[in-house]
Motif scaffolding. Structure first.
Motif, PDB file in Angstrom:
ATOM      1  N   LYS A 294      27.459 -27.485   6.750  1.00 57.17           N
ATOM      2  CA  LYS A 294      27.356 -28.730   5.989  1.00 57.17           C
ATOM      3  C   LYS A 294      26.214 -29.595   6.520  1.00 57.17           C
TER       4      LYS A 294
ATOM      5  N   SER B 149      22.508 -22.483  -2.878  1.00 63.33           N
ATOM      6  CA  SER B 149      23.836 -22.938  -2.479  1.00 63.33           C
ATOM      7  C   SER B 149      24.831 -22.822  -3.631  1.00 63.33           C
TER       8      SER B 149
ATOM      9  N   TRP C  18      31.771 -24.265   9.310  1.00 63.95           N
ATOM     10  CA  TRP C  18      31.789 -25.231   8.208  1.00 63.95           C
ATOM     11  C   TRP C  18      30.979 -26.482   8.559  1.00 63.95           C
TER      12      TRP C  18
ATOM     13  N   ARG D 229      29.562 -25.234  -2.109  1.00 61.18           N
ATOM     14  CA  ARG D 229      30.436 -25.627  -0.988  1.00 61.18           C
ATOM     15  C   ARG D 229      31.612 -26.485  -1.460  1.00 61.18           C
TER      16      ARG D 229
END
Length: 487
Positions: free
Chosen positions: A105, A37, A101, A44
């Motif tokens: 998440k 990530s 999104w 993010r």
């Protein structure tokens, strides 16, 4: 234009880009995780301004100032309509962006293919999507490399070979992407986007002025090249050609994973909205500038053998002072490199996350990241080899790549809006639709006289729906996924 000036400009760009990349690396390791990530999504946490500039630089690559300008040179005002259709397709981001999104998440997706594999509860979907993306995106990366090759060769009068330009672009892309992953790319993208929009706009206005101003430019077009101002005109475009080019382009923001993966990156929905608004402003200005370049080259140099040389020829001419010409050259180079390194990062993340990890379920996150880094130069080498073929118009090749990728669109839309969608349906769309696109391009067959760009989406959609109707959807997974997406 002198070789020393060209290489000096490339050297300055390299040093500045590396400095920004290393600074971003320092920032990314300051208390942040260096995992899948972190490396591929910037944890993010990307803000709206940087996301907008990076999204713009990634999307508007060598295709614009070299490819779209060349398409305008060859096909006239129809090229503007072609790009505006893509521009309209960005509205899909407003619809699907918040959903990407939200589920990203909630479930920690790193790639769009991972999202599809989880939604349809079948790792084969993730693997098939990743491999299809590699198959069609590597030629698109090669298009960007070819754009740099044409650019440097054209501006140097052939003193810099096409191959040298391609190798330079590949090396730059590897360096920027390897240093700090997507964070490095996004910060260098921001610099590149600002640089290329300001430089290209100012120099385009200067070129038009040297040709007598806007009135004189369009008077000359109307008198000497009237077909360039008519639709479809007598050149490249016909109705079927136009539709074949524009239909895949409309779905670019969903079908191209190097773009849709960025929907996982914003820190908040507010940042995503800022990204979208910034991109729309940037894109509209850059589209006008690129088309203006094509028209200006047509007036100044009407007899070019290769349309993709329109912008390099114009930059190397007396219409542009050498120092300004080399500034725009660096802007185009930066745009191409931005797209290449984004594609490399996306494909390497898909190979490691969706192919390697699914085939080796016990592989740790650290191992996946190492594999992703090893894949980066391999992808660059494959793209370089493909670029050396020097096939067709850059714009047409770009759309051919998007035609192959559009077969992923039915499974993506179905993932969010059709509970009956199944893994078998997704596989049928991706594998069957992709095979159909390859067969149509390889054989040159045009059923009913229509090009592959028109057939790809309906074929994939029929396969997806038909196969889903005769199989069973994963009810629990579908319910969890849609709940996370706000459905």
């Amino acid at each position: 234009m002198s070789l020393s000036l060209i290489w000096a400009a490339v050297g300055v760009y390299l040093l500045l880009g590396l400095a920004i990349a290393f600074l971003s690396r320092s920032d990314s390791t300051n208390g942040a995780r260096v995992d899948m990530s972190g490396f591929f999504l910037g944890n993010r946490q990307m803000n709206g301004f940087v996301s907008a500039l990076s999204y713009s630089a990634t999307t508007y690559s060598a295709f614009m100032m070299v490819g779209l300008a060349g398409l305008t040179y060859a096909g006239g005002v129809g090229a503007f309509g072609f790009e505006i259709v893509y521009f309209a397709g960005v509205s899909l981001v407003a619809i699907f962006g918040p959903k990407f999104w939200a589920v990203g998440k909630r479930f920690g997706y790193v790639t769009p293919s991972e999202m599809l594999g989880h939604r349809y509860a079948d790792r084969r979907v993730a693997i098939a999507t990743a491999l299809a993306s590699c198959l069609f995106l590597i030629p698109y990366a090669a298009v960007q490399l070819a754009g740099v090759g044409y650019l440097l060769a054209g501006m140097s009068g052939g003193a810099i070979t096409f191959t040298t330009g391609v190798v330079v672009a590949a090396i730059l892309a590897i360096l920027f992407s390897f240093i700090a992953g997507i964070r490095s790319v996004m910060w260098t993208d921001s610099l590149q986007a600002l640089f290329m929009i300001v430089a290209s706009t100012l120099v385009a206005l200067l070129v038009v002025e040297s040709l007598g101003g806007f009135a004189a430019l369009f008077d000359t077009l109307a008198t000497e090249h009237p077909e360039a101002l008519t639709v479809p005109g007598s050149g490249l475009f016909s109705l079927t050609t136009f539709l074949g080019l524009t239909l895949p382009w409309f779905f670019f923001s969903l079908s191209n994973p190097q773009v849709s993966q960025r929907l996982f990156m914003p820190a908040s929905l507010r940042s995503m909205r800022q990204m979208l608004i910034g991109f729309l402003v940037f894109g509209f200005v850059y589209t006008l500038v690129s088309v203006l370049w094509g028209f200006s080259a047509l007036v100044a140099f009407p007899g070019l053998v290769q349309s993709d040389l329109a912008t390099p020829t114009l930059l190397a001419s007396e219409h542009v002072p050498p120092i300004l010409g080399v500034i725009v050259m660096v802007g185009i180079l930066a745009a191409a490199v931005s797209t290449i390194d984004s594609i490399m990062l996306t494909l390497s993340s898909m190979v490691s996350r969706d192919v390697y990890a699914n085939l080796s379920p016990t592989a740790s996150e650290a191992r996946q990241l190492r594999v992703g880094k090893w894949v980066l130069p391999v992808i660059a080498l494959l793209a370089l080899m493909f670029a050396e073929l020097q096939l067709d118009l850059i714009a047409v090749l770009s759309v051919a790549a998007s035609t192959g990728l559009v077969v992923v669109v039915p499974p993506i839309i179905g993932a969010f809006y059709w509970r009956r969608g199944t893994a078998v349906g997704a596989l049928a769309s991706i594998i069957g639709g992709g095979a159909a696109v390859i067969a149509l391009y390889a054989t040159g067959i045009k059923p009913l006289g229509l090009p592959p760009g028109i057939w790809a989406l309906p074929v994939a959609l029929v396969l997806y729906v038909a196969a889903s109707l005769v199989t069973r959807a994963p009810e629990t997974r579908t319910r969890e996924f849609l709940a996370a997406a706000g459905r």
